[in-house]
Design a protein around this motif. Structure first.
Motif, short mmCIF file in Angstrom:
data_model
loop_
_atom_site.label_atom_id
_atom_site.label_comp_id
_atom_site.label_asym_id
_atom_site.label_seq_id
_atom_site.Cartn_x
_atom_site.Cartn_y
_atom_site.Cartn_z
N LEU A 171 -2.28 -4.21 -8.47
CA LEU A 171 -3.06 -3.21 -9.18
C LEU A 171 -4.48 -3.12 -8.63
O LEU A 171 -4.99 -2.02 -8.38
CB LEU A 171 -3.09 -3.53 -10.68
CG LEU A 171 -3.99 -2.63 -11.54
CD1 LEU A 171 -3.57 -1.17 -11.46
CD2 LEU A 171 -4.00 -3.11 -12.99
N GLY A 172 -5.11 -4.27 -8.44
CA GLY A 172 -6.51 -4.28 -8.02
C GLY A 172 -6.73 -3.79 -6.60
O GLY A 172 -7.73 -3.10 -6.32
N LYS A 173 -5.81 -4.11 -5.69
CA LYS A 173 -6.02 -3.79 -4.28
C LYS A 173 -5.30 -2.52 -3.82
O LYS A 173 -5.69 -1.93 -2.81
CB LYS A 173 -5.57 -4.96 -3.42
CG LYS A 173 -6.36 -6.24 -3.66
CD LYS A 173 -5.80 -7.39 -2.83
CE LYS A 173 -6.57 -8.69 -3.08
NZ LYS A 173 -6.01 -9.83 -2.31
N HIS A 174 -4.25 -2.12 -4.51
CA HIS A 174 -3.42 -1.02 -4.01
C HIS A 174 -3.25 0.12 -5.02
O HIS A 174 -3.72 1.23 -4.78
CB HIS A 174 -2.05 -1.57 -3.58
CG HIS A 174 -2.13 -2.68 -2.60
ND1 HIS A 174 -2.41 -2.48 -1.26
CD2 HIS A 174 -1.98 -4.04 -2.74
CE1 HIS A 174 -2.43 -3.62 -0.61
NE2 HIS A 174 -2.17 -4.60 -1.49
N LEU A 175 -2.56 -0.14 -6.12
CA LEU A 175 -2.23 0.94 -7.05
C LEU A 175 -3.48 1.52 -7.73
O LEU A 175 -3.61 2.75 -7.84
CB LEU A 175 -1.24 0.44 -8.11
CG LEU A 175 -0.76 1.49 -9.11
CD1 LEU A 175 -0.06 2.65 -8.40
CD2 LEU A 175 0.18 0.87 -10.15
N GLY A 176 -4.37 0.65 -8.19
CA GLY A 176 -5.58 1.15 -8.85
C GLY A 176 -6.39 2.08 -7.98
O GLY A 176 -6.71 3.22 -8.40
N PRO A 177 -6.75 1.69 -6.77
CA PRO A 177 -7.50 2.60 -5.89
C PRO A 177 -6.74 3.88 -5.56
O PRO A 177 -7.33 4.96 -5.50
CB PRO A 177 -7.73 1.76 -4.63
CG PRO A 177 -7.72 0.34 -5.13
CD PRO A 177 -6.68 0.32 -6.21
N ALA A 178 -5.41 3.79 -5.35
CA ALA A 178 -4.63 4.99 -5.02
C ALA A 178 -4.64 5.98 -6.18
O ALA A 178 -4.81 7.20 -5.97
CB ALA A 178 -3.19 4.59 -4.68
N ASP A 209 0.83 -1.20 0.00
CA ASP A 209 0.00 0.00 0.00
C ASP A 209 0.87 1.26 0.00
O ASP A 209 0.56 2.25 -0.68
CB ASP A 209 -0.93 0.00 1.22
CG ASP A 209 -2.16 0.86 1.01
OD1 ASP A 209 -2.84 0.66 -0.02
OD2 ASP A 209 -2.42 1.74 1.84
N THR A 210 1.97 1.21 0.73
CA THR A 210 2.89 2.35 0.76
C THR A 210 3.49 2.60 -0.63
O THR A 210 3.60 3.75 -1.07
CB THR A 210 4.01 2.11 1.78
OG1 THR A 210 3.44 1.92 3.07
CG2 THR A 210 4.98 3.28 1.81
N TRP A 211 3.89 1.54 -1.30
CA TRP A 211 4.48 1.67 -2.64
C TRP A 211 3.46 2.26 -3.62
O TRP A 211 3.79 3.11 -4.45
CB TRP A 211 5.00 0.33 -3.11
CG TRP A 211 5.59 0.27 -4.49
CD1 TRP A 211 5.35 -0.68 -5.43
CD2 TRP A 211 6.55 1.16 -5.09
NE1 TRP A 211 6.07 -0.45 -6.57
CE2 TRP A 211 6.82 0.69 -6.39
CE3 TRP A 211 7.18 2.33 -4.66
CZ2 TRP A 211 7.70 1.32 -7.26
CZ3 TRP A 211 8.06 2.98 -5.53
CH2 TRP A 211 8.31 2.47 -6.81
N ALA A 212 2.21 1.86 -3.52
CA ALA A 212 1.17 2.40 -4.39
C ALA A 212 0.99 3.90 -4.16
O ALA A 212 0.90 4.70 -5.11
CB ALA A 212 -0.15 1.67 -4.15
N HIS A 213 0.96 4.32 -2.90
CA HIS A 213 0.80 5.75 -2.60
C HIS A 213 2.07 6.54 -2.95
O HIS A 213 1.99 7.73 -3.29
CB HIS A 213 0.43 5.95 -1.12
CG HIS A 213 -1.00 5.62 -0.83
ND1 HIS A 213 -1.41 4.36 -0.42
CD2 HIS A 213 -2.13 6.37 -0.90
CE1 HIS A 213 -2.72 4.36 -0.25
NE2 HIS A 213 -3.18 5.57 -0.54
N TYR A 214 3.22 5.88 -2.88
CA TYR A 214 4.47 6.50 -3.30
C TYR A 214 4.39 6.88 -4.78
O TYR A 214 4.77 8.00 -5.17
CB TYR A 214 5.62 5.51 -3.05
CG TYR A 214 7.01 6.00 -3.38
CD1 TYR A 214 7.91 6.31 -2.37
CD2 TYR A 214 7.46 6.11 -4.70
CE1 TYR A 214 9.21 6.72 -2.66
CE2 TYR A 214 8.75 6.52 -5.00
CZ TYR A 214 9.62 6.82 -3.98
OH TYR A 214 10.90 7.23 -4.26
#
Length: 672
Positions: free
Chosen positions: A425-432, A376-381
């Motif tokens: 992608l589905g759980k972290h990057l996409g939503p972010a 999750d941190t990497w996605a928000h990064y």
């Protein structure tokens, strides 16, 4: 009058002579010259107000080649006029119009309109166009035929003699055209793509070939005629339209930007203008790395404080990239904007910061790559990085989830399985991204074409990831694999398919290749891959580094490569390699918004062997071509010949056609 009539009939049939009768064709051309000399002695005045019947008063000016810019290797502006030389097509009856580039006098235009509107009606002419056959009203030369020879030239039911068409097209900076005289509605062609002007209009032609110095050089215009029988290779353009072009471009890496910064202001301007400016090759796409990549001076990230899962120490000023990288991108974007377009930037991460990874290094990767609580941190990064870049003046059009997720490289890497990428992608990057940057598009995979089907299927069919995936990015390092892209396009017709990286690595360098010349086969390989990808459904094509130094770097992992532009830092000279010119045949003329026209090449060989090294193109590939309908309603046709022999061929667009010839080891772009 009788001789003029004979000459007119012979001219009308000249293009029907087969290639095996080239000598006979030359004899006919010589005879016609004698006839015209006899006519001129009798006071015959041609319709162009001063030229002879062949219009030989002036020819279009080719464009100068440019192998290097700056220093002692500067051969001048590539788009400057140079001394005229005979074109290859002139050896077989002067296929190109000798009137190319001339202003059409009003009297000639009026005469053309009056002759076009006389005789048979527009309806009967349209009927003859649809038949695609040559209409011969008789085989005997009469005084009446001689007197009406000029009018016959403007009758669209006749196959035009080679080199006798009147150009009605004017080139603009981006290869577009405009009418230079009014057209009679009775001489309108209804070909595969609707009304497209007079049959006697010409097509513009640019050429790059190996032996005689043509580098994106404007040739004499070629005649467009009613369709005619032909036994050789035929480039057939379908009325069916496909995908829409996003653009073409190259990658802004820290290495490219550092090399750029070491050059003089004049050399920097020539690089930017050459790629992105109004007189350049029309790049509108760019790629940039998130954090460092192998073409950086060293590993770096924008939050290197271990355990900072809240990203409190994230560098929102992306200070490292503001030194070299962002300034180069901003200059390129400004140049693109001067053409009325915008620069679309694709961003790709090579590796998260070391503290987010299970191996605690940016280079290489364990499996899994990410620590359990770091996804999750990497996605928000990534979302934060996009915001930082936008605040610095660089808009991000799209991102890829991970560069080369299957490659455990010795440089920055983060390997993932297709299931792991879908979950991330589905759980972290996409939503972010949906929350912070809903307009930023997402491309999945970003690796070699051999595995593109399996990865795309996994992600597009994933219950969550499929919501966020807009397209698929892929690289060329596994070879052609065009069938995989074609199948992907058929399975997911709405997905954007984008070739996002290609280059020649050091192991492909040929012994004896000089920095100032580059390797000609590298340009051919680029064009081969671009044509194959476009014909399979791709929406553009992105090269790797825009610029490298004389060693093929700098590269902190010693993974040196070639580039379309290479700079000798010591002398300050910048060299344009063949890839630059071959790329330009697509990027300069296939404009963003162009629609693919289903293109087939009949009566030619195609490679039928097994898997071969990436970027390989030989005589076994035969004549290759692709075509697009541009927003300005012109058709851009790109034709490639990687073989050792000249190829005569026909371009067929509905009921109109071009008789053409391409030299060995050459690429051509036609604007119809």
């Amino acid at each position: 009058q009788t001789l003029s009539g004979v000459g007119c009939v012979l001219k009308g049939h000249l293009s029907w002579l087969p290639n095996s009768m080239a000598h006979e064709q030359d004899d006919v051309v010589s005879l016609l010259a004698e006839i015209d000399d006899a006519d001129s002695e009798d006071g015959d005045i041609s319709s162009d107000g001063g030229s002879n019947r062949h219009g030989n008063s002036k020819k279009s000016t080719p464009l100068a080649p440019l192998h290097a810019v700056g220093g002692v290797e500067n051969h001048g502006n590539r788009f400057a006029p140079v001394a005229e030389k005979a074109s290859i097509t002139q050896q077989v009856g002067d296929m190109h119009s000798p009137l190319a580039g001339l202003d059409i006098p009003a009297a000639a235009s009026e005469k053309s309109s009056s002759s076009s509107s006389s005789g048979s009606s527009a309806g009967s002419r349209a009927s003859s166009h649809a038949s695609g056959r040559h209409r011969s009203s008789g085989h005997h030369a009469t005084s009446e035929q001689g007197a009406r020879c000029e009018a016959q030239r403007d009758t669209p039911s006749q196959v035009p003699p080679l080199g006798l068409s009147t150009p009605l097209v004017r080139e603009t900076a981006d290869g577009a055209s405009s009418d230079s005289s009014s057209r009679s509605s009775s001489s309108t062609v209804h070909g595969a793509h609707g009304a497209r002007g007079a049959f006697w209009r010409t097509a513009s032609l640019w050429q790059t070939e190996r032996w005689h110095g043509d580098r994106l050089t404007r040739q004499e215009d070629v005649s467009v005629s009613p369709d005619f029988p032909f036994q050789g290779p035929i480039v057939d353009l379908s009325i069916n339209e496909g995908q829409t072009i996003v653009g073409f471009g190259g990658a802004f890496t820290e290495s490219a930007a550092v090399v750029f910064s070491k050059l003089s202001g004049d050399r920097q301007k020539e690089i930017i203008d050459g790629y992105f400016g109004p007189d350049g090759i029309g790049y509108t796409l760019g790629r940039v790395h998130i954090n460092s990549c192998d073409f950086s001076l060293e590993n770096y990230a924008f939050d290197e404080v271990a355990g900072d899962f809240e990203l409190r120490h994230f560098d929102d000023g992306v200070s490292r990239d503001t030194v070299f990288l962002i300034p180069m991108i901003i200059r390129a974007r400004k140049s693109v904007k001067s053409t009325g377009r915008d620069l679309r930037m694709l961003a790709s991460p090579w590796s998260p910061p070391a503290w987010m990874k299970t191996n605690h290094r940016m280079d290489r990767s364990n499996r899994p790559c990410l620590r359990r609580n770091a996804s999750d941190t990497w996605a928000h990064y990534i979302a934060r990085w996009i915001s930082a870049y936008q605040s610095s003046g660089v808009q991000i059009w799209a991102v890829t989830v991970q560069n080369e997720p299957q490659n455990n490289a010795q440089w920055e890497a983060c390997i993932m399985t297709k299931e792991e990428e879908a979950d991330f992608l589905g759980k972290h990057l996409g939503p972010a991204l949906r929350t912070a940057h809903p307009d930023v598009q997402v491309f999945v995979f970003d690796h070699n074409k051999d595995n593109v089907l399996a990865w795309s299927g996994e992600i597009f069919n994933h219950p969550e990831a499929g919501k966020y995936a807009d397209g698929v990015a892929f690289h060329w390092y596994s070879g052609d694999s065009f069938d995989n892209i074609r199948q992907l396009h058929q399975l997911y017709p709405d997905a954007l398919l984008l070739p996002s990286e290609a280059t020649y690595e050091k192991h492909r360098f040929q012994l004896g290749t000089r920095l100032q010349d580059g390797d000609w086969s590298f340009g051919e390989g680029y064009a081969h891959d671009i044509i194959g990808d476009l014909n399979a459904g791709s929406v553009g094509w992105i090269d790797w580094n825009l610029l490298l130094d004389q060693s093929g770097g700098p590269n902190h992992a010693f993974n040196t490569c070639d580039a379309a532009m290479m700079a000798d830092i010591t002398s300050g000279i910048v060299f344009r390699h063949p890839q630059y010119y071959f790329m330009g045949h697509f990027s300069k003329f296939i404009l963003p918004g162009s629609k693919y026209l289903n293109t087939t090449v009949r009566n030619t060989s195609t490679f039928a062997g097994g898997r071969r090294d990436y970027g390989t193109c030989t005589h076994e590939d035969g004549l290759q071509a692709t075509a697009f309908l541009r927003p300005d309603d012109l058709i851009a046709v790109v034709v490639l010949n990687c073989g050792d022999y000249i190829i005569d061929f026909k371009i067929k667009d509905g009921d109109r056609a071009i008789l053409a010839r391409i030299p060995a080891h050459a690429i051509q772009t036609y604007l119809l």
